[in-house]
Design a protein around this motif. Structure first.
Motif, mmCIF file in Angstrom:
data_model
loop_
_atom_site.group_PDB
_atom_site.id
_atom_site.type_symbol
_atom_site.label_atom_id
_atom_site.label_comp_id
_atom_site.label_asym_id
_atom_site.label_seq_id
_atom_site.Cartn_x
_atom_site.Cartn_y
_atom_site.Cartn_z
ATOM 1 N N SER A 72 0.834 -1.205 0.000
ATOM 2 C CA SER A 72 0.000 0.000 0.000
ATOM 3 C C SER A 72 0.868 1.254 0.000
ATOM 4 C CB SER A 72 -0.932 0.011 1.216
ATOM 5 O OG SER A 72 -1.863 -1.048 1.156
ATOM 6 N N LEU A 73 1.875 1.284 0.882
ATOM 7 C CA LEU A 73 2.780 2.435 0.919
ATOM 8 C C LEU A 73 3.542 2.571 -0.399
ATOM 9 C CD1 LEU A 73 4.297 2.335 4.526
ATOM 10 C CD2 LEU A 73 2.716 4.025 3.589
ATOM 11 N N GLY A 74 3.988 1.442 -0.926
ATOM 12 C CA GLY A 74 4.691 1.492 -2.206
ATOM 13 C C GLY A 74 3.815 2.020 -3.322
ATOM 14 N N ASN A 75 2.539 1.662 -3.302
ATOM 15 C CA ASN A 75 1.630 2.132 -4.348
ATOM 16 C C ASN A 75 1.293 3.612 -4.197
ATOM 17 O OD1 ASN A 75 1.562 -0.370 -5.629
ATOM 18 N ND2 ASN A 75 -0.095 -1.103 -4.318
ATOM 19 N N LEU A 76 1.244 4.105 -2.950
ATOM 20 C CA LEU A 76 1.108 5.556 -2.755
ATOM 21 C C LEU A 76 2.308 6.284 -3.345
ATOM 22 C CD1 LEU A 76 -0.309 5.713 0.874
ATOM 23 C CD2 LEU A 76 -1.462 6.548 -1.181
ATOM 24 N N ALA A 77 3.488 5.666 -3.230
ATOM 25 C CA ALA A 77 4.693 6.277 -3.801
ATOM 26 C C ALA A 77 4.611 6.380 -5.315
ATOM 27 C CB ALA A 77 5.931 5.488 -3.383
ATOM 28 N N ILE A 78 3.832 5.492 -5.950
ATOM 29 C CA ILE A 78 3.661 5.571 -7.400
ATOM 30 C C ILE A 78 3.034 6.912 -7.789
ATOM 31 C CG2 ILE A 78 2.398 4.623 -9.376
ATOM 32 C CD1 ILE A 78 2.741 1.857 -8.130
ATOM 33 N N LEU A 79 2.104 7.401 -6.963
ATOM 34 C CA LEU A 79 1.496 8.707 -7.257
ATOM 35 C C LEU A 79 2.549 9.803 -7.268
ATOM 36 C CD1 LEU A 79 -1.822 8.678 -5.158
ATOM 37 C CD2 LEU A 79 -1.486 8.057 -7.565
ATOM 38 N N MET A 80 3.507 9.726 -6.331
ATOM 39 C CA MET A 80 4.572 10.726 -6.293
ATOM 40 C C MET A 80 5.528 10.554 -7.469
ATOM 41 S SD MET A 80 5.348 11.233 -2.224
ATOM 42 C CE MET A 80 5.571 9.508 -1.804
ATOM 43 N N MET A 81 5.779 9.311 -7.865
ATOM 44 C CA MET A 81 6.614 9.051 -9.039
ATOM 45 C C MET A 81 5.999 9.674 -10.291
ATOM 46 S SD MET A 81 7.622 5.360 -10.762
ATOM 47 C CE MET A 81 6.001 5.121 -11.526
ATOM 48 N N LEU A 82 4.683 9.501 -10.435
ATOM 49 C CA LEU A 82 4.002 10.076 -11.593
ATOM 50 C C LEU A 82 4.040 11.595 -11.555
ATOM 51 C CD1 LEU A 82 0.925 7.671 -11.732
ATOM 52 C CD2 LEU A 82 2.721 7.854 -13.464
ATOM 53 N N GLU A 83 3.788 12.168 -10.369
ATOM 54 C CA GLU A 83 3.820 13.633 -10.236
ATOM 55 C C GLU A 83 5.193 14.177 -10.600
ATOM 56 O OE1 GLU A 83 4.933 17.315 -8.473
ATOM 57 O OE2 GLU A 83 5.556 15.375 -7.618
ATOM 58 N N ALA A 84 6.256 13.487 -10.181
ATOM 59 C CA ALA A 84 7.621 13.942 -10.471
ATOM 60 C C ALA A 84 7.914 13.933 -11.972
ATOM 61 C CB ALA A 84 8.628 13.074 -9.727
ATOM 62 N N LYS A 85 7.199 13.108 -12.719
ATOM 63 C CA LYS A 85 7.366 13.031 -14.164
ATOM 64 C C LYS A 85 6.409 13.973 -14.904
ATOM 65 C CE LYS A 85 8.927 8.184 -14.209
ATOM 66 N NZ LYS A 85 10.241 8.438 -14.867
ATOM 67 N N GLY A 86 5.642 14.763 -14.155
ATOM 68 C CA GLY A 86 4.688 15.666 -14.771
ATOM 69 C C GLY A 86 3.435 14.973 -15.261
ATOM 70 N N LEU A 87 3.150 13.771 -14.729
ATOM 71 C CA LEU A 87 1.977 12.997 -15.114
ATOM 72 C C LEU A 87 0.959 13.024 -13.981
ATOM 73 C CD1 LEU A 87 3.905 9.943 -16.611
ATOM 74 C CD2 LEU A 87 3.117 11.995 -17.806
ATOM 75 N N HIS A 88 -0.246 12.589 -14.272
ATOM 76 C CA HIS A 88 -1.310 12.623 -13.264
ATOM 77 C C HIS A 88 -1.701 11.215 -12.864
ATOM 78 C CE1 HIS A 88 -5.518 12.876 -11.776
ATOM 79 N NE2 HIS A 88 -5.040 13.953 -11.172
ATOM 80 N N GLY A 89 -1.805 10.997 -11.561
ATOM 81 C CA GLY A 89 -2.213 9.693 -11.068
ATOM 82 C C GLY A 89 -3.276 9.816 -9.993
ATOM 83 N N MET A 90 -4.118 8.811 -9.898
ATOM 84 C CA MET A 90 -5.145 8.735 -8.858
ATOM 85 C C MET A 90 -5.266 7.292 -8.395
ATOM 86 S SD MET A 90 -9.289 9.429 -9.129
ATOM 87 C CE MET A 90 -9.160 11.209 -9.305
ATOM 88 N N ILE A 91 -5.423 7.116 -7.093
ATOM 89 C CA ILE A 91 -5.777 5.811 -6.535
ATOM 90 C C ILE A 91 -7.235 5.873 -6.103
ATOM 91 C CG2 ILE A 91 -5.452 4.246 -4.582
ATOM 92 C CD1 ILE A 91 -2.481 4.848 -4.696
ATOM 93 N N VAL A 92 -7.998 4.869 -6.496
ATOM 94 C CA VAL A 92 -9.396 4.754 -6.085
ATOM 95 C C VAL A 92 -9.533 3.481 -5.261
ATOM 96 C CG1 VAL A 92 -11.780 4.453 -6.854
ATOM 97 C CG2 VAL A 92 -10.252 6.014 -8.089
ATOM 98 N N ASP A 93 -10.031 3.616 -4.030
ATOM 99 C CA ASP A 93 -10.335 2.436 -3.224
ATOM 100 C C ASP A 93 -11.846 2.361 -3.012
ATOM 101 O OD1 ASP A 93 -10.905 4.296 -1.235
ATOM 102 O OD2 ASP A 93 -9.214 3.744 0.054
ATOM 103 N N ASP A 94 -12.280 1.599 -2.025
ATOM 104 C CA ASP A 94 -13.721 1.429 -1.815
ATOM 105 C C ASP A 94 -14.430 2.707 -1.400
ATOM 106 O OD1 ASP A 94 -13.497 -1.224 -2.414
ATOM 107 O OD2 ASP A 94 -13.608 -1.925 -0.338
ATOM 108 N N TYR A 95 -13.675 3.660 -0.892
ATOM 109 C CA TYR A 95 -14.284 4.834 -0.263
ATOM 110 C C TYR A 95 -13.860 6.164 -0.870
ATOM 111 C CZ TYR A 95 -14.106 1.073 3.197
ATOM 112 O OH TYR A 95 -14.169 -0.143 3.815
ATOM 113 N N SER A 96 -12.701 6.203 -1.515
ATOM 114 C CA SER A 96 -12.092 7.514 -1.756
ATOM 115 C C SER A 96 -11.290 7.584 -3.049
ATOM 116 C CB SER A 96 -11.180 7.874 -0.567
ATOM 117 O OG SER A 96 -10.232 6.853 -0.345
ATOM 118 N N GLU A 97 -10.928 8.830 -3.373
ATOM 119 C CA GLU A 97 -9.998 9.138 -4.453
ATOM 120 C C GLU A 97 -8.777 9.816 -3.834
ATOM 121 O OE1 GLU A 97 -13.566 10.267 -7.659
ATOM 122 O OE2 GLU A 97 -12.180 11.803 -6.917
ATOM 123 N N ILE A 98 -7.595 9.372 -4.217
ATOM 124 C CA ILE A 98 -6.355 9.918 -3.662
ATOM 125 C C ILE A 98 -5.499 10.440 -4.805
ATOM 126 C CG2 ILE A 98 -4.311 9.447 -2.247
ATOM 127 C CD1 ILE A 98 -5.856 6.959 -1.200
#
Length: 212
Positions: free
Chosen positions: A104-130
């Motif tokens: 889970s922590l590693g996958n949150l880091a993927i969002l930061m990896m994408l942001e650092a590349k100027g790309l957009h990322g979102m994680i969707v779980d049962d309750y939320s958008e991150i």
């Protein structure tokens, strides 16, 4: 351009909420045991990747990349990198939170990896958008979410402003060792504005609290 959806193998309980975020034109990559979600998501794969240590290779008539079990990248990270190679700039990850906290922590880091590349990322779980809000960024939060939270991502964030919410701050610091920004609300009829001058924030919009 259509977005790249990456499906991991963590538990999904609220398939209805997750399905609302996936569209017919999306490019969908299933990662290994993420294939267990295929029937309930009702979405066929555009690509399958995995080392198949947790799900058997389905041998579908779909492009499949078989990975070694010993590697630096997780199946999910590999899938995102493959999406980047194929020209996608917008990513959505589902089935990537829960089960294994390290993943889970590693996958949150993927969002930061994408942001650092100027790309957009979102994680969707049962309750939320991150998503990640980075230096100089601004985002609106409408009253259709029940709660929203802002938490430091990868280091302290400075010059954080929250306007038109239940709890507002101006030029504040959101730091990694104190969860100041958890569980804010947008009053009915309002649209809150979030901005950060320096650093990065996880912006979590919570839409339900366990309804199935």
């Amino acid at each position: 351009m259509k977005k790249c959806v990456v499906v991991g193998g963590a538990t999904i309980g609220n398939y209805e909420f997750v399905r609302k975020h996936i569209h017919e034109t999306d490019y969908v990559i299933y990662c290994d045991c993420g294939l267990s979600h295929m029937e309930k998501l009702g979405v066929l794969p555009s690509l399958i990747v995995g080392d198949f240590d947790s799900h058997e290779n389905p041998h579908m008539d779909t492009e499949t990349i078989v990975l070694p079990t010993e590697k630096d990248d997780t199946d999910t990270v590999y899938a995102v990198k493959e999406g980047i190679k194929r020209g996608f700039t917008e990513f959505m990850l589902v089935g990537v939170l829960g089960n294994r906290f390290d993943h889970s922590l590693g996958n949150l880091a993927i969002l930061m990896m994408l942001e650092a590349k100027g790309l957009h990322g979102m994680i969707v779980d049962d309750y939320s958008e991150i998503t990640v809000l980075s230096s100089g960024g601004k985002e609106d939060v409408t009253d259709d979410c029940k709660f929203f939270s802002v938490l430091a991502a990868g280091g302290d964030a400075h010059g954080v402003n929250i306007e038109n919410a239940k709890y507002n701050i101006e030029n504040a610091d959101i730091i990694t060792n104190f969860p100041l920004g958890v569980s804010n609300e947008v009053p009915k009829g309002n649209t809150a504005q979030i901005s950060v001058s320096q650093g990065r924030l996880f912006l979590i919009k919570v839409f339900n609290e366990g309804e199935k």
